[in-house]
Design a protein around this motif. Structure first.
Motif, short mmCIF file in Angstrom:
data_model
loop_
_atom_site.label_atom_id
_atom_site.label_comp_id
_atom_site.label_asym_id
_atom_site.label_seq_id
_atom_site.Cartn_x
_atom_site.Cartn_y
_atom_site.Cartn_z
N GLU A 152 0.83 -1.20 0.00
CA GLU A 152 0.00 0.00 0.00
C GLU A 152 0.87 1.25 0.00
OE1 GLU A 152 -3.79 -0.27 0.26
OE2 GLU A 152 -2.83 -1.99 -0.71
N ALA A 153 0.22 2.39 -0.31
CA ALA A 153 0.96 3.66 -0.39
C ALA A 153 1.51 4.08 0.96
CB ALA A 153 0.05 4.75 -0.95
N ASP A 154 0.85 3.66 2.05
CA ASP A 154 1.31 4.05 3.38
C ASP A 154 2.46 3.17 3.88
OD1 ASP A 154 -0.01 1.70 3.83
OD2 ASP A 154 -1.39 2.48 5.36
N GLY A 155 2.92 2.24 3.05
CA GLY A 155 4.03 1.37 3.44
C GLY A 155 3.62 0.05 4.04
N SER A 156 2.33 -0.12 4.32
CA SER A 156 1.86 -1.39 4.88
C SER A 156 1.73 -2.43 3.77
CB SER A 156 0.51 -1.19 5.58
OG SER A 156 -0.48 -0.81 4.64
N ARG A 168 -3.44 -7.00 7.21
CA ARG A 168 -2.58 -5.86 6.92
C ARG A 168 -1.40 -5.92 7.88
NH1 ARG A 168 -3.37 -1.08 4.36
NH2 ARG A 168 -5.65 -1.36 4.38
N ARG A 214 2.21 -4.00 9.13
CA ARG A 214 3.05 -2.80 9.08
C ARG A 214 4.08 -2.88 10.20
NH1 ARG A 214 -1.93 0.10 10.37
NH2 ARG A 214 -1.71 1.09 8.34
#
Length: 436
Positions: free
Chosen positions: A353-357, A424, A426
């Motif tokens: 994902e764009a948030d790094g997750s 998910r 992270r």
């Protein structure tokens, strides 16, 4: 004392001084030889010996009995040091009287540490292979002479340690050959000499004996199979539409696999005169299934595939129930991997994902994630990422429930019945390593 007097005294003790210098050099030789012969690359020596290098053969024979070699070198080193110190004490007593003992101790400590220990060992460790090859002939002669004494000393040491319950093995390494290879590859990777893709491939080869078929098989819930009781045209269409070359054939229940259909066998049958999909007997063209236990390790199964010249096997548990299927390609993928680029995620069921997750399907194997992302999640107790979360949390989590362990934050995104289907992941915000 005048300069002339000092020179006269030195001239008087010149045999002792020359002897001290010679003994320090001899001690340096023993120290450097010990370091080089213990740090030498056995694989490099083996290659040189295979190419006809006689010195390499001497080195190999010396390190085959490492305890005898080290014992002999230590005996020579200590004899040289003690004799040099004794002669120095005699000379200093003659020069300075009773204070000569303290002066001799200080002087010989500095000389021996610098010239007989640090300097030769630093030189030897910088080029251990070359150093070992150069000293091999001389060391062999010394070991031949002092070896029996060294063996006697080693026997006394083992006997003393045995009194305290310590069994000192002669030549057994603390690490297995696989562990030594893995450690060397990891070290070279950290140093930049081996790229990640090569490290993963070598690691895959070393892991074959540690993994079982249950760790890599296609589980029965994800397995595509053919029902022998379906109409022939339906079966033919299912095989032709499938991306797989081989498909298991079952009748009655999935636990009753009666054959394996190869797409080429199907095409050959359809090419026969007067054969149409409607009158094809799929059972007749199916090959006999090969059943293997799920506890078989990958190394044994790979050898069995090659020996039997087969590519497909049905995996069963101890009760004979079908657990899944495994192919030769599945095992080969454990070696070569399926990652095209170190920085690109190319695993089915994994999305960054764009948030790094990382969004991961629950059935994604832990080993695939570790290999792709250079993680170190444990895979001893669970095969899939969902299994790891269930094992660590000791429950079947609800949706939106989160856990932190092994430096990662796992959030359950989707659950179907008792299966976690999407997660998910992270980086954890804290250093916690246990589930919350």
């Amino acid at each position: 004392m005048t300069i002339e007097g000092t020179l006269a005294v030195l001239f008087e003790y010149w045999p002792e001084i020359l002897s001290i210098v010679a003994l320090v050099l001899l001690s340096a030789f023993f120290s450097g030889s010990e370091t080089a012969l213990t740090a030498v690359s056995r694989s490099r020596i083996h290659t040189l010996e295979a190419n006809g290098d006689e010195s390499a053969g001497i080195v190999r024979r010396l390190i085959e009995r490492r305890d005898r070699l080290i014992g002999a070198l230590l005996i020579g080193n200590n004899l040289a040091n003690i004799l040099a110190s004794s002669l120095a004490t005699s000379v200093f007593l003659g020069l300075f009287g009773n204070s000569g003992v303290a002066l001799a101790t200080a002087a010989m400590t500095v000389i021996l540490v610098i010239f007989a220990e640090v300097l030769p060992k630093s030189w030897a460790i910088s080029t251990p292979d070359r150093f070992a090859l150069n000293v091999a002939g001389t060391v062999r002669l010394f070991v031949a002479v002092v070896g029996p004494v060294s063996s006697f000393v080693n026997a006394i040491v083992r006997w003393i340690l045995g009194l305290f319950g310590v069994n000192l093995s002669r030549e057994v390494s603390m690490l297995s050959a696989h562990e030594e290879l893995r450690g060397a590859v990891d070290l070279l990777h950290r140093e930049g000499s081996v790229v990640k893709a090569d490290r993963d491939r070598l690691g895959g080869v070393l892991d074959l004996g540690e993994l079982e078929l249950s760790d890599i098989m296609v589980h029965r819930t994800a397995m595509r199979a053919i029902n022998a009781d379906d109409p022939p045209e339906v079966v033919v269409r299912a095989i032709l539409d499938s991306p797989y070359t081989r498909m298991p054939l079952w009748r009655g229940s999935i636990d009753n696999i009666i054959g394996v259909v190869h797409a080429k066998d199907l095409l050959r049958a359809l090419a026969e005169p007067n054969v149409e999909p409607e009158n094809l007997d799929i059972v007749k063209i199916a090959q006999k299934p090969w059943f293997v236990p799920d506890s078989t390790n990958l190394e044994d199964q790979l050898n069995a595939f090659l020996r039997r010249k087969q590519h497909f096997a049905v995996v069963v548990d101890e009760y004979g129930e079908v657990q899944g299927i495994v192919t030769l390609e599945d095992i080969l993928e454990e070696i070569v991997g399926d990652i095209a680029d170190e920085h690109d995620l190319d695993i089915q069921g994994v999305r960054q994902e764009a948030d790094g997750s990382i969004v991961v399907d629950g059935v994604v194997p832990i080993r695939d994630l570790n290999r792709a992302l250079d993680w170190n999640l444990p895979d001893e107790e669970a095969t899939t990422i969902a299994g790891l979360v269930i094992h660590e949390s000791m429950t079947i989590p609800e949706e939106r429930q989160a856990f932190t362990f092994y430096g990662k934050r796992f959030i359950v995104m989707k659950r179907e019945k008792n299966r976690i289907t999407k997660l998910r992941i992270r980086p954890a915000e804290t250093e916690e390593t246990k589930p919350q």
